[in-house]
Design an enzyme around this catalytic site. Structure first.
Site: not given
Ligand code: NAD
Length: 737
Positions: A442, A463, A475, A513
């Protein structure tokens, strides 16, 4: 007469079985052509004296998914084109287009011969509305049968008689609940709500439907009979006087006034139940015409219906790479994420080898799937046999040799460069040439990790988000050297496990994120300014976010934020993290041991169930508090949405995200960005880049430079551009072709 999408067989009793089976589609959907054919079928069966009645069914596994993507897109482009020429005429045309289905279904209802819908599978939207216009409805009791009017989920509402018929069949409270949430009904629940007449075994469906006609089903809807009474007595009753104020209040609580379509449902039912049926239909048609023109409907349909389907179908898949049928997937690291990745892979019918440092750890990872299967079987969502089949697909192991015939390996070991390096080398030692290695990291850039690989072209990021079983988004991250084959395989895998992919270029935090941390950081700023925490959390909800930023930080873990902030400082320097933020988080973690939900204390307190979590009262003592009346909730809402949208715009400017559909869909599926906006970039386009830039400048003046509009935004504002215009996803496809 022959039809492209339907067959008609009339039996000896004079019952015409109309079977809807579109030749080039896996699911029946409404197109202009389908509607034209249905109209002809009504005319033909009415004119044919041999036909006593009609049973309408589907030749596919499902009944119908409702409207077709191209039809919806066509409606919007028609509106745009016509508006440029003749704004009033455009709305009139839209009104007529919105009424096409309404009045065609009404034609069925009043044709004089009985029609029965034989619902063999999932029946959604306009198809359920068609069934409601039939005089009889029989549904199969197969588990796969779901009935729903889900339009509100994409910013519109049932506009082909749904609001009028459901409210005249079911009790008002159930009707409102079903339509304002768009929730699915089982056949049994639909029967209990009086929305279907019979529920039968799948193989009895057609005979039961025909029997209704043979038993003398009247070709007249209840509301067309003299003396018809609405269930519960209608609007002017003591019960209604109780229901309606509560219904409005509940809607306000659930939607914060952000969803015009949900409100329109209440209006259609409230007004429609006070007038004759045809007038009710016209009221519905008017509200529908109005709602379709809202930016909420436009943004939600585009992102949650059209773009989501396009991305799911591989809009970003490189052309010319053959589709990979995954025969075996390896998952290395059977911890929190790896265990669930193995589950979703096996649930898609793909054999998985689940590897950890020893067989005990690998087996412990498999036990997560065992728990999930037991839960699903217990709740009747999965048969015991299917559960056993799923589990048989997962082989726990500590031996990398079992990856020698895998098409893809997903790595989910500790977030540590050295551990990952060792795993990459061990996997590549056995992985066949041409197979793909994907990392679920991540925070570590993919290009850097790929330096440990002997074949960086076959190295990619995939991800996942937690909880993996529930989160729809994945992702896919391209390293500098990632090749087309790796991207194609990753997208084939994501499609196989039925998640929606967005393809993102490499950057710290990727797309989701980066946006999420902006959201949380803004809340840190607000706390430091002395904004009461409860106002921050409520402002987020009023802005349409599903979870407040402090609550979200607790879920992610406050100490994880600390780790990420420290890593940023180490890699990028002191200036990369605001000192005030670091101070707050260090205090929370190091001094107060408030790490989030996982240790039962973070920004919230987590008392033993059934008590609910509540904001930690100690927060008030951390900063001098502002008086609530001095805080503008609207400004808090703007700050929370704008800071995220600005970050999304930065990712476009940097070329991290290249397709606005992905920024929008990623933001809604990844962290629930105010869905009524259509996503981060639709939020900007929706208010206009110029207005957004002004808002940013205003916020920057009071709350800091992080609100300053970027050069790209300034340029777009000056030129009057939009994200969907400047980064036209369809233009890109054409250019690539
Ligand atoms: P975790 O600690 O729960 O699991 C890691 C697993 O890897 C453990 O079972 C460990 O035994 C195993 N492992 C460690 N070294 C190994 C080796 N050499 N060979 C085989 N197995 C080994 O961690 P997690 O939360 O599942 O995170 C795993 C990865 O997923 C990390 O890269 C993390 O950044 C990423 N990720 C985590 C989340 C999340 O919400 N936790 C979300 C997205 C991505």
């Amino acid at each position: 007469m022959t039809y492209k999408n339907f067959t008609i067989e009339t039996d000896a009793d004079g019952i015409a079985l109309v079977t809807w089976d579109m030749p080039d589609k896996s699911m029946n959907v409404f197109t202009v052509e389908v509607m034209d054919e249905i109209e002809k079928i009504v005319d033909q069966t009415v004119a044919d004296a041999n036909v006593k009645g009609v049973v309408f069914t589907s030749g596919k596994k499902t009944f119908s998914g409702g409207a077709d993507l191209t039809m919806i897109k066509g409606m919007f482009s028609m509106l745009e084109e016509e508006k440029a020429k003749d704004p009033d005429g455009a709305v009139r045309k839209l009104f007529d287009a919105a009424g096409r289905m309404t009045w065609l279904w009404r034609k069925i209802e009043t044709c004089g011969k009985p029609w029965v819908a034989a619902i063999n599978g999932t029946c959604m939207g306009g198809a359920f509305e068609l069934s409601l216009a039939c005089h009889g409805r029989v549904a199969s009791n197969a588990k796969s049968v779901k009935l729903a009017l889900p339009e509100v989920k994409v910013g519109i509402f049932p506009g082909a008689g749904g609001t009028q018929r459901v409210a005249r069949l079911a009790n008002t409270q159930d009707a409102l609940q079903m339509m304002t949430t768009g929730s699915s009904l089982t056949a049994a629940r639909a029967k209990a709500m009086n929305l279907v007449h019979q529920v039968v075994e799948p193989d009895q469906l057609i005979s039961a439907a025909k029997q209704m006609i043979k038993d003398g089903l009247k070709p007249v809807a209840p509301w067309d009979e003299k003396g018809f009474k609405v269930p519960g007595g209608g609007i002017w009753t003591p019960a209604s006087a109780q229901l309606w104020p509560a219904a409005s209040a509940i809607l306000r609580r659930e939607t914060a006034g952000n969803y015009p379509a949900a409100l329109a449902i209440l209006k259609c039912v409230y007004e429609g139940l006070q007038v004759p049926f045809d007038t009710g239909l016209r009221i519905e048609q008017r509200y529908f015409t109005q709602v379709v023109q809202t930016k909420e409907a436009f943004g939600m349909i585009r992102s949650l219906f059209v773009s989501m389907q396009e991305l799911g179908k591989g809009a970003r898949r490189p052309a010319g790479v053959e589709k990979t049928e995954l025969k075996k997937v390896g998952v290395v690291g059977a911890g929190f994420m790896g265990a669930s990745i193995a589950y979703v892979t096996a649930a898609a019918g793909i054999p998985v080898v689940l590897i950890d440092r020893d067989i005990e750890a690998a087996s412990k990872g498999k036990s997560v799937s065992e728990g999930l299967v037991a839960g699903a079987v217990g709740k009747g969502r999965m048969s015991k046999e299917d559960g056993e089949k799923l589990l048989a697909l997962i082989t726990p192991s500590a031996d990398y040799a079992s990856l020698s015939d895998a098409n893809l390996v997903v790595e989910a070991v500790f977030e540590d460069r050295e551990v990952k390096k060792a795993v990459i080398e061990a996997v590549e030692a056995v992985l066949p040439e041409g197979s793909i290695f994907a990392s679920n990291t991540s925070t570590l850039p993919i290009t850097g990790l790929a330096k440990n690989s002997k074949r960086p072209a076959q190295f990619i990021g995939v991800h996942f988000f937690s909880p993996v079983e529930k989160m729809m988004l994945t992702e896919v991250i391209l390293g500098k050297e990632t090749g087309d084959k790796a991207l194609a395989v990753a997208l084939d895998y994501v499609a196989a496990i039925k998640k929606t992919p967005i393809v993102v270029n490499d950057t710290r935090g990727f797309y989701v994120n980066r946006c999420v941390f902006r959201y949380i950081n803004e809340a840190y700023d607000m706390l430091a300014e002395g904004v009461p925490a409860v106002m921050i959390e409520n402002a987020a909800k009023f802005a349409g976010m599903p979870v407040g930023p402090l609550s979200l930080n607790d879920e992610v873990a406050v100490d994880l934020s600390q780790k990420i902030m420290r890593a940023s400082i180490a890699d990028l320097g002191e200036a990369s993290v605001k000192p005030e933020h670091m101070k707050l988080i260090d205090k929370m973690v190091d001094e107060l041991d408030r790490r989030g939900r996982k240790n039962g204390k973070g920004f919230y307190e987590y008392p033993a169930k059934p008590a609910k979590k509540f904001l930690w009262p100690g927060l008030k003592a951390l900063y001098p508090q502002q008086k609530p009346e001095n805080v503008s909730v609207k400004t808090l809402q703007d700050r929370l949405l704008v800071t995220i949208a600005l970050e999304a715009a930065r990712t476009m400017e940097e070329g991290i995200v290249t397709d606005p559909r992905e920024a929008d869909v990623g933001s809604i599926l990844g962290f629930g960005f105010a869905p009524y906006t259509g996503g981060t970039l639709s939020y900007i386009d929706g208010m206009g880049v110029k207005t957004f830039v002004k808002l940013c400048e205003k916020l920057a003046a009071s709350y800091g430079d992080h609100f300053k509009p970027t050069p790209l935004l300034l340029e777009m504002a000056a030129k009057g551009e939009t994200f969907y215009g400047r980064f036209d996803p369809y233009g890109q496809v054409e250019k690539a072709a």
